[in-house]
Write a protein that holds these residues in place. Structure first.
Motif, short mmCIF file in Angstrom:
data_model
loop_
_atom_site.label_atom_id
_atom_site.label_comp_id
_atom_site.label_asym_id
_atom_site.label_seq_id
_atom_site.Cartn_x
_atom_site.Cartn_y
_atom_site.Cartn_z
N GLY A 33 8.41 4.63 5.52
CA GLY A 33 10.50 4.90 4.67
C GLY A 33 9.93 4.11 3.63
O GLY A 33 11.57 4.62 3.25
N ASP A 34 10.14 3.31 3.44
CA ASP A 34 9.86 2.76 2.07
C ASP A 34 9.31 3.77 1.48
O ASP A 34 8.23 4.55 1.66
CB ASP A 34 10.30 1.02 2.16
CG ASP A 34 11.27 0.80 1.44
OD1 ASP A 34 11.05 1.34 -0.14
OD2 ASP A 34 12.34 -0.01 1.50
N ASP A 35 9.19 2.73 0.25
CA ASP A 35 7.84 3.68 -1.32
C ASP A 35 7.34 3.17 -0.83
O ASP A 35 6.07 4.01 -0.99
CB ASP A 35 8.75 3.39 -2.48
CG ASP A 35 9.97 4.16 -3.34
OD1 ASP A 35 10.19 5.56 -3.39
OD2 ASP A 35 11.15 2.86 -3.13
N ALA A 36 7.04 1.91 0.26
CA ALA A 36 4.83 1.55 0.15
C ALA A 36 5.52 0.80 1.39
O ALA A 36 6.78 0.32 1.83
CB ALA A 36 5.09 0.97 -1.26
N ALA A 37 4.50 0.41 1.73
CA ALA A 37 4.03 -0.55 2.86
C ALA A 37 3.82 -1.46 2.19
O ALA A 37 2.91 -1.96 1.47
CB ALA A 37 3.39 0.47 4.71
N VAL A 53 6.54 -4.52 5.48
CA VAL A 53 7.38 -3.04 5.78
C VAL A 53 6.48 -1.96 6.15
O VAL A 53 5.43 -1.48 5.56
CB VAL A 53 8.13 -3.11 3.68
CG1 VAL A 53 8.45 -2.12 4.18
CG2 VAL A 53 8.64 -4.18 3.60
N VAL A 65 0.34 -1.40 0.05
CA VAL A 65 -0.21 -0.18 0.45
C VAL A 65 0.53 1.28 -0.19
O VAL A 65 1.74 1.13 0.67
CB VAL A 65 -0.75 0.12 0.75
CG1 VAL A 65 -2.02 -1.12 0.66
CG2 VAL A 65 -0.18 -0.09 2.71
N ARG A 108 15.15 -0.35 0.07
CA ARG A 108 15.72 0.68 -0.05
C ARG A 108 16.73 0.53 0.61
O ARG A 108 17.99 0.76 0.98
CB ARG A 108 15.55 1.89 0.85
CG ARG A 108 14.32 2.96 -0.51
CD ARG A 108 14.15 3.99 0.63
NE ARG A 108 12.80 4.23 -0.15
CZ ARG A 108 12.21 5.54 -0.12
NH1 ARG A 108 12.62 6.32 0.90
NH2 ARG A 108 11.39 6.40 -1.05
#
Lengths: 313, 313
Positions: free
Chosen positions: B24-28, B21, A40, A153
């Protein structure tokens, strides 16, 4: 207005087997029974920051609102499945827009719908509000990993090669509205190769690269002469009052929405040699054990690089 | 500011096995492997419409932004799992707020976090922007059906009894900030009983009821003397300049966030007799084959009722 828009959408949204319950109930229901992890992401774009409503075609604004979210899913190597669209529309009598809010909503959706269809993304629902404030669009997007490992990342390794899709810089001229979210490229790459890390460039190559380095606890050497500079970066640099070289534009302009990728030397070589993406992919550097960003030019001069780009307030 | 907030949230958000996740990343990424259907809903609340920033405690505003979404999940009988929080914060130098945006964001989260913990909801990520506009908060919430049948608006049957949780009216005095989203009540009901239809009352009893009727192609007879009127509806009615009776407040005030439920006479009787919810539940009417809304009073007088409530612009 919201009722009218719901009626319009109910008639005009394409049906989808994924959508068990669509617009019009308290919530939407997507079929996730045959899927695994739920990826998401949510991005809000706003007048005066991400676009200028008075100067831009609302269709392009709607398209961008969806495309930035698809780009985030691509950066995780996720298959896009659905989105929720929330609109904050300026009232007719506010000073923030000269367009009737229902008409504005329709035009935004005319930019959202074709892109959603292109990537087989279902519009599951949303929220529409009028207010005495500027236009803002929030889209939350859902994707699926389908058994694949997400590109985080934090997984760049010292020794990995740094690759980038497309060309960089000068996005403000038009690409920030018209860019191709690298969904198909990501899905093609995840199927064929082992990628350590990926991220989409939203705030500028050097700044976003510094974020990968921070998360992965590595440094990077950028082969600045290899960076694929866009025609728009060159054109921007020629404009009166522009203080930056094309390379500087490529290093620090935001909203390129290209993918930065890390892969082992073997995998990186395979990727470059296979050359089967629909866009260029270029080797532009090496991840290093030593922290920090460095540029390496054709004469092997090594100099410290200060990460620059769009800094969010 | 966004970086600072991400650092704060990374330190302060409780960990969860559901969150593979996080921020802080592009997506959770949420673990959905053991779940089935994905229930999604999104509600945006804005200054001057859903709250007055200058008069309200930002903690209560943050709490409300989450609670309205939980209420939507409850209305589908879904178990809440996670949310994405997007903030549009007025810049320090704008005329829309006197609070530093970072401080405002922290206070909003101080309202969001305890409610999220109370319902075991993971904050998976979000987007934070400062701008020269009023405060807006968009939350998208994800829930799971866990093998249960969702409560859709279109399934009320002629002959079903109409039930409502809690008491109604006068929410503007405080309940619109402090209401309990009926999540636990919904999960308890779905486990014990067959419910045909449910909806949360966000725009007013009579208006929302008319929506169930429209979706289900039925009418309703409301036993107006049975409607549980809140103390606040009575208090509001006593205020100077108030033109409405307590019953009228209960019929048309928005933001009660109670559940309207339809169930067969047998099931409805079982529900009322079991009396094991943490709030009152009251039988207030009958769904009918004949379309339209009618009120029935103690003397069995039947009169046409015009749906009224909060109409979205």
């Amino acid at each position: 207005m919201e009722r009218q828009l719901i009626d319009y959408l109910t008639k005009h949204l394409p049906s989808s087997d994924d959508l068990l319950v669509g617009i019009g109930d308290d919530a939407a229901i997507l079929d996730w029974r045959t899927r695994d992890d739920l990826v998401v992401t949510s991005d809000m774009i706003t007048d005066q920051i991400d676009f200028i409503l008075a100067d831009a075609d609302p269709k392009l604004i709607g398209r961008k609102a969806l495309a930035v979210n698809l780009s985030d899913l691509a950066a995780m190597a996720a298959q896009p499945v659905g989105v929720i669209v929330s609109l904050l529309l300026p009232s007719t009598h506010s000073k923030f827009s000269s367009i009737d809010p229902y008409e504005l909503a329709l035009q935004l959706y005319q930019g959202i719908l074709p892109l959603a269809q292109q990537y087989d993304v279902v519009i599951a629902g949303g929220d529409t509000n009028c207010w005495n404030g500027p236009l803002a669009i929030n889209i939350t997007a859902f994707g699926a990993m389908q058994g694949n490992i997400p590109w985080l990342r934090c997984n760049a390794q010292a020794g990995d090669h740094l690759l980038v899709t497309g060309t960089l810089g000068g996005s403000i001229l038009k690409k920030h509205f018209e860019f191709t979210p690298r969904v198909n490229e990501a899905l093609s790459l995840r199927q064929q190769f082992n990628i350590s890390t990926a991220m989409d460039i939203s705030d500028g190559l050097s700044l976003d690269l510094s974020r990968i380095c921070r998360a992965s606890k590595v440094g990077v050497e950028l082969l600045v002469d290899q960076i694929p500079i866009s025609v728009d970066a060159q054109q921007l640099s020629l404009q009166d009052k522009d203080q930056l070289s094309p390379l500087e534009h490529a290093l620090q302009d935001g909203e390129d929405f290209e993918l930065l990728l890390a892969a082992s030397p073997t995998e990186a070589t395979r990727i470059i040699e296979s050359n089967n993406l629909s866009c260029p992919i270029t080797h532009i550097g090496y991840f290093t054990k030593e922290l920090g960003l460095y540029s390496i030019d054709t004469e092997s001069q090594r100099s410290k690089l200060v990460p620059q780009g769009f800094v969010h307030q």
